[in-house]
Write a protein that holds these residues in place. Structure first.
Motif, PDB file in Angstrom:
ATOM      1  N   ALA A 112       0.836  -1.215   0.000  1.00 12.25           N
ATOM      2  CA  ALA A 112       0.000   0.000   0.000  1.00 12.25           C
ATOM      3  C   ALA A 112       0.867   1.261   0.000  1.00 12.25           C
ATOM      4  N   SER A 113       1.863   1.316   0.892  1.00 16.25           N
ATOM      5  CA  SER A 113       2.736   2.507   0.959  1.00 16.25           C
ATOM      6  C   SER A 113       3.491   2.701  -0.351  1.00 16.25           C
ATOM      7  N   THR A 114       3.963   1.593  -0.932  1.00  8.80           N
ATOM      8  CA  THR A 114       4.764   1.693  -2.156  1.00  8.80           C
ATOM      9  C   THR A 114       3.891   2.170  -3.322  1.00  8.80           C
ATOM     10  N   LEU A 115       2.659   1.663  -3.399  1.00 12.76           N
ATOM     11  CA  LEU A 115       1.755   2.114  -4.468  1.00 12.76           C
ATOM     12  C   LEU A 115       1.433   3.598  -4.285  1.00 12.76           C
ATOM     13  N   ARG A 116       1.167   3.999  -3.044  1.00  9.46           N
ATOM     14  CA  ARG A 116       0.859   5.417  -2.786  1.00  9.46           C
ATOM     15  C   ARG A 116       2.041   6.289  -3.169  1.00  9.46           C
ATOM     16  N   ALA A 117       3.220   5.839  -2.778  1.00 15.42           N
ATOM     17  CA  ALA A 117       4.429   6.620  -3.080  1.00 15.42           C
ATOM     18  C   ALA A 117       4.656   6.746  -4.574  1.00 15.42           C
ATOM     19  N   ASN A 118       4.038   5.855  -5.344  1.00 15.37           N
ATOM     20  CA  ASN A 118       4.215   5.888  -6.787  1.00 15.37           C
ATOM     21  C   ASN A 118       2.980   6.414  -7.526  1.00 15.37           C
ATOM     22  N   GLY A 119       2.172   7.178  -6.808  1.00 17.98           N
ATOM     23  CA  GLY A 119       1.105   7.930  -7.461  1.00 17.98           C
ATOM     24  C   GLY A 119      -0.256   7.261  -7.554  1.00 17.98           C
ATOM     25  N   PHE A 120      -0.459   6.143  -6.877  1.00 19.59           N
ATOM     26  CA  PHE A 120      -1.780   5.506  -6.898  1.00 19.59           C
ATOM     27  C   PHE A 120      -2.580   5.919  -5.663  1.00 19.59           C
ATOM     28  N   GLU A 121      -3.890   5.992  -5.843  1.00 19.58           N
ATOM     29  CA  GLU A 121      -4.757   6.222  -4.693  1.00 19.58           C
ATOM     30  C   GLU A 121      -5.095   4.843  -4.135  1.00 19.58           C
ATOM     31  N   VAL A 122      -4.852   4.641  -2.853  1.00 16.17           N
ATOM     32  CA  VAL A 122      -5.075   3.302  -2.276  1.00 16.17           C
ATOM     33  C   VAL A 122      -6.153   3.352  -1.202  1.00 16.17           C
ATOM     34  N   ILE A 123      -7.136   2.486  -1.344  1.00 13.07           N
ATOM     35  CA  ILE A 123      -8.141   2.321  -0.301  1.00 13.07           C
ATOM     36  C   ILE A 123      -7.805   0.997   0.373  1.00 13.07           C
ATOM     37  N   ASP A 124      -7.366   1.099   1.619  1.00 15.00           N
ATOM     38  CA  ASP A 124      -6.904  -0.093   2.322  1.00 15.00           C
ATOM     39  C   ASP A 124      -7.976  -0.556   3.305  1.00 15.00           C
ATOM     40  N   LEU A 125      -8.546  -1.725   3.046  1.00 12.31           N
ATOM     41  CA  LEU A 125      -9.623  -2.221   3.916  1.00 12.31           C
ATOM     42  C   LEU A 125      -9.103  -2.973   5.130  1.00 12.31           C
ATOM     43  N   GLY A 126      -7.795  -3.160   5.223  1.00 10.10           N
ATOM     44  CA  GLY A 126      -7.238  -3.845   6.388  1.00 10.10           C
ATOM     45  C   GLY A 126      -7.162  -5.349   6.183  1.00 10.10           C
ATOM     46  N   ARG A 127      -7.382  -6.094   7.269  1.00  9.45           N
ATOM     47  CA  ARG A 127      -7.195  -7.550   7.178  1.00  9.45           C
ATOM     48  C   ARG A 127      -8.474  -8.296   7.542  1.00  9.45           C
TER      49      ARG A 127
END
Ligand code: B12
Length: 222
Positions: A112-127
């Motif tokens: 998630a952090s890596t995708l965000r750092a590379n310009g993606f919007e991330v919706i993280d629902l957790g586990r």
């Protein structure tokens, strides 16, 4: 006055050291010096993020160390993303979740952090998220990509369940699906009919870029 290369390296090191104060002061210095914060996230902090993942895999880093570092990476990403909100165009919207019955989320959080750092919007629902809930949220947020993580051989079938449920609901063509997690393989990905598999966070970014390019090309040719 800070030099760019030195700031990038201090950013990387702050993640390796799991030093949140140091990380935040690097962001402040970079902003004051007028540096591009997304570049700092990607090439500075992001490098540290990759380094800790590799070190854990090689047995150099312990689990608590990996956890602390990934928490700092999460805070850093949030801080940078908050400060640039609305100023950059997002490459795509990705929903991430660890599947039902599975409490492992360290790897997913790094992705998630890596995708965000590379310009993606991330919706993280957790586990421990059921397939039906993943689809409900994908519809709510109108995401481009659904990414699921599974770390147990017993929870891996949840990724197949998601594919089946998407097909049953007539939604399979609407979403790109990505799968990951230690027991996941290319073979498994093909078997369940998912679109993409990544062994690590850097490859996840590469795949997400390719898949979004393909999606946008298809849109353009229609
Ligand atoms: C940490 C850990 C835990 C922690 C989890 C804490 C947390 N918040 O995540 C705790 C202690 C809770 C735990 C519990 C259990 N665990 Co555990 N755990 C681990 C451990 C040590 C590390 C996993 C990890 O974080 N790896 C580091 C990250 C960075 O790697 P990763 O997750 O693979 O992610 C990378 C890639 O896979 C990929 N990726 C991951 N997700 C995604 C998603 C997408 C979309 C994409 C594209 C890519 C991608 O990118 C990531 C970054 O590079 C592993 C053993 C090991 N050394 O791997 C066992 C392990 C996974 N656990 C195991 C087991 C058995 C359990 C328990 C059942 C133990 C028990 N008897 O209670 C419980 C299950 C609890 C549950 N319901 O889920 C087994 C699984 C065996 C199997 N094949 O099924 C393992 C392999 C240990 C072992 N050797 O036996 N565990």
């Amino acid at each position: 006055m800070s030099n760019r290369a030195e700031l990038m390296d201090r950013a990387r090191q702050s993640i390796v050291d799991a030093d949140e104060m140091k990380a935040m002061s690097v962001i402040d210095e970079a902003r004051a010096a007028g540096f591009d914060l997304v570049e700092l996230l990607r090439l500075g902090f992001g490098k540290g993020n990759t380094q800790i993942g590799d070190a854990f895999e090689q047995g150099i880093l312990s689990l608590p160390e990996l956890l602390y570092s990934s928490e700092v990476m999460k805070s850093v990403t949030e801080r940078v993303m908050d400060s640039i909100e609305g100023t950059i165009e997002k490459k795509g919207r990705i929903l991430l979740a660890t599947v039902e019955g599975d409490a492992h989320d360290i790897g997913k959080n790094i992705v998630a952090s890596t995708l965000r750092a590379n310009g993606f919007e991330v919706i993280d629902l957790g586990r421990e998220v059921p397939a039906s809930e993943i689809i409900r949220k994908a519809e709510e947020y109108q995401v481009d990509i659904i990414g699921t993580s599974a770390l147990l051989t017993t929870t891996l079938p949840e990724q197949r369940k998601l594919e089946q449920l998407l097909r049953e609901l007539g939604l399979r063509e609407k979403y790109i699906t990505m799968v990951g997690g230690a027991p996941c393989t290319i073979r498994w990905t093909r078997r369940i009919g998912a679109d993409s598999y990544s062994e690590d966070a850097i490859d996840a970014v590469r795949q997400a870029n390719l898949l979004m390019e393909k999606k946008n090309q298809n849109k353009g040719s229609r």
